[in-house]
Scaffold this active site. Structure first.
Site, PDB file in Angstrom:
ATOM      1  N   TYR A   1      13.195  -8.789  66.272  1.00  0.00           N
ATOM      2  CA  TYR A   1      13.366  -9.944  65.792  1.00  0.00           C
ATOM      3  C   TYR A   1      14.646 -10.719  66.154  1.00  0.00           C
ATOM      4  CZ  TYR A   1      15.113 -12.901  62.005  1.00  0.00           C
ATOM      5  OH  TYR A   1      15.618 -13.967  61.276  1.00  0.00           O
TER       6      TYR A   1
ATOM      7  N   LYS B   1       9.781 -17.229  63.391  1.00  0.00           N
ATOM      8  CA  LYS B   1       9.264 -16.415  62.331  1.00  0.00           C
ATOM      9  C   LYS B   1       7.620 -17.011  62.065  1.00  0.00           C
ATOM     10  CE  LYS B   1      13.525 -16.172  59.785  1.00  0.00           C
ATOM     11  NZ  LYS B   1      14.371 -16.591  58.605  1.00  0.00           N
TER      12      LYS B   1
ATOM     13  N   TYR C   1      14.028 -22.747  54.038  1.00  0.00           N
ATOM     14  CA  TYR C   1      14.938 -21.878  53.168  1.00  0.00           C
ATOM     15  C   TYR C   1      14.940 -22.604  51.637  1.00  0.00           C
ATOM     16  CZ  TYR C   1      16.418 -21.226  58.168  1.00  0.00           C
ATOM     17  OH  TYR C   1      16.532 -21.056  59.281  1.00  0.00           O
TER      18      TYR C   1
ATOM     19  N   VAL D   1      18.517 -22.360  62.455  1.00  0.00           N
ATOM     20  CA  VAL D   1      19.911 -22.901  62.590  1.00  0.00           C
ATOM     21  C   VAL D   1      20.396 -23.040  63.798  1.00  0.00           C
ATOM     22  CG1 VAL D   1      20.482 -21.369  60.566  1.00  0.00           C
ATOM     23  CG2 VAL D   1      20.771 -20.334  62.771  1.00  0.00           C
TER      24      VAL D   1
ATOM     25  N   SER E   1      15.172 -19.389  63.511  1.00  0.00           N
ATOM     26  CA  SER E   1      14.255 -18.767  62.704  1.00  0.00           C
ATOM     27  C   SER E   1      12.772 -19.400  62.890  1.00  0.00           C
ATOM     28  CB  SER E   1      14.502 -19.294  61.231  1.00  0.00           C
ATOM     29  OG  SER E   1      15.623 -18.251  60.859  1.00  0.00           O
TER      30      SER E   1
END
Length: 310
Positions: free
Chosen positions: A190, A69, A242, A260, A66
């Site tokens: 992605y 991002k 998160y 993660v 992530s």
């Protein structure tokens, strides 16, 4: 504090933080990530003067997951513009898991923010029509002062074969007419970005650019506009970890982004950038060892953004 004293403190803090590693778990929904060593823990801090402090497993490669991002968001903001980006993704914390379907619900016609999976798929859909993936990978490599980052193909294949949740999100995004590119190309871009591999050292090199308003303090080159960095860091502070973001903001107080794969990027404005790695995760999917390490260092050294500076 001298450089030697700080290095000693870093080494001691890494060793202390290792005590929490057995409380965490490896990511289990991507089989290839289960092969990581849960005992790994490392950190690299790069300051604006170019001093680099490393401790632990700082040169162990990991997939950024992530953390991609924030790279994608910065690219989209810089080259497509904030108006286009925020027409299709929000700016608000979701309070939910990073891949939760409820972030797309009856009360919202777009993802809460670009740092949850739904929002990141929308951003990936945008930029995948503007740049080929290999050029995007070169963009990431340039921000990390790397000769050439690569995709971990085994992790990529594992993610592709276990991406049912992201497919469900993508179909809902398509229904809401939020995908710029077609669904499969958006998801491919992605997912491939998540499988980019780097070290904590390379991640720290990117973090210090963010700490310096988009200018690489080691070369003097303006890599990202200061205004775009400001937007990015604000979202990292409010949405970067998160549904563990609020606690991280209170206890550590730095803009940050986790993945993660075990990586954490953290930024102290006009001071330094941090890359940390530890694949043993807490209940939110954040590195339990890296968070313990950053918490201890922030408390001892007053790193919190809103700490009273003497």
């Amino acid at each position: 504090m001298t450089k030697e004293e700080f290095q000693a403190l870093l080494d001691h803090s890494v060793n202390e933080a290792r005590s929490v590693l057995p409380r965490g778990e490896l990511a289990d929904y991507i089989p290839e990530l289960r092969k990581a060593d849960p005992d790994h823990l490392g950190i690299v801090l790069t300051d604006l003067e170019g001093h680099i402090y490393a401790s632990g497993d700082s040169d162990q490669p990991f997939t950024i997951q992530s953390i991609v991002k924030i790279f994608a968001l910065l690219y989209a903001l810089e080259y497509l513009g904030p108006d286009i980006v925020f027409e299709k993704v929000g700016m608000e914390p979701s309070g939910a898991s990073f891949m939760e379907m409820t972030t797309l619900s009856d009360f919202s016609n777009k993802p809460s923010n670009p740092l949850i999976n739904a929002g990141a798929i929308v951003v990936a859909s945008m930029i995948s029509q503007d740049i080929e993936f290999q050029k995007f990978l070169k963009y990431i490599s340039g921000l990390c002062a790397s000769d050439g980052l690569k995709v971990n193909e085994a992790v990529f294949d594992s993610e592709v074969n276990h991406s049912e949740r992201n497919h469900a999100l993508a179909w809902e995004l398509k229904r809401l007419r939020l995908l710029t590119n077609n669904l499969e190309d958006s998801l491919w871009f992605y997912t491939r970005g998540c499988a980019v591999e780097m070290t904590a050292r390379e991640l720290s090199r990117f973090a210090v650019i963010l700490a310096n308003g988009g200018c690489d303090p080691l070369t003097g080159e303006q890599k990202i506009s200061a205004e775009i960095v400001k937007i990015g860091l604000t979202l990292l502070f409010t949405c970067g970890l998160y549904n563990g973001t609020g606690e991280f903001a209170v206890r550590i107080g730095l803009p940050a982004k986790s993945g993660v794969g075990g990586g954490i990027l953290a930024v102290s404005h006009q001071r330094f950038g941090i890359g940390a790695y530890g694949p043993s995760l807490d209940i939110y999917g954040n590195s339990i060892g890296a968070i313990k390490l950053l918490s201890e260092l922030s408390a001892k050294l007053d790193w919190h953004t809103f700490a009273q500076k003497e």
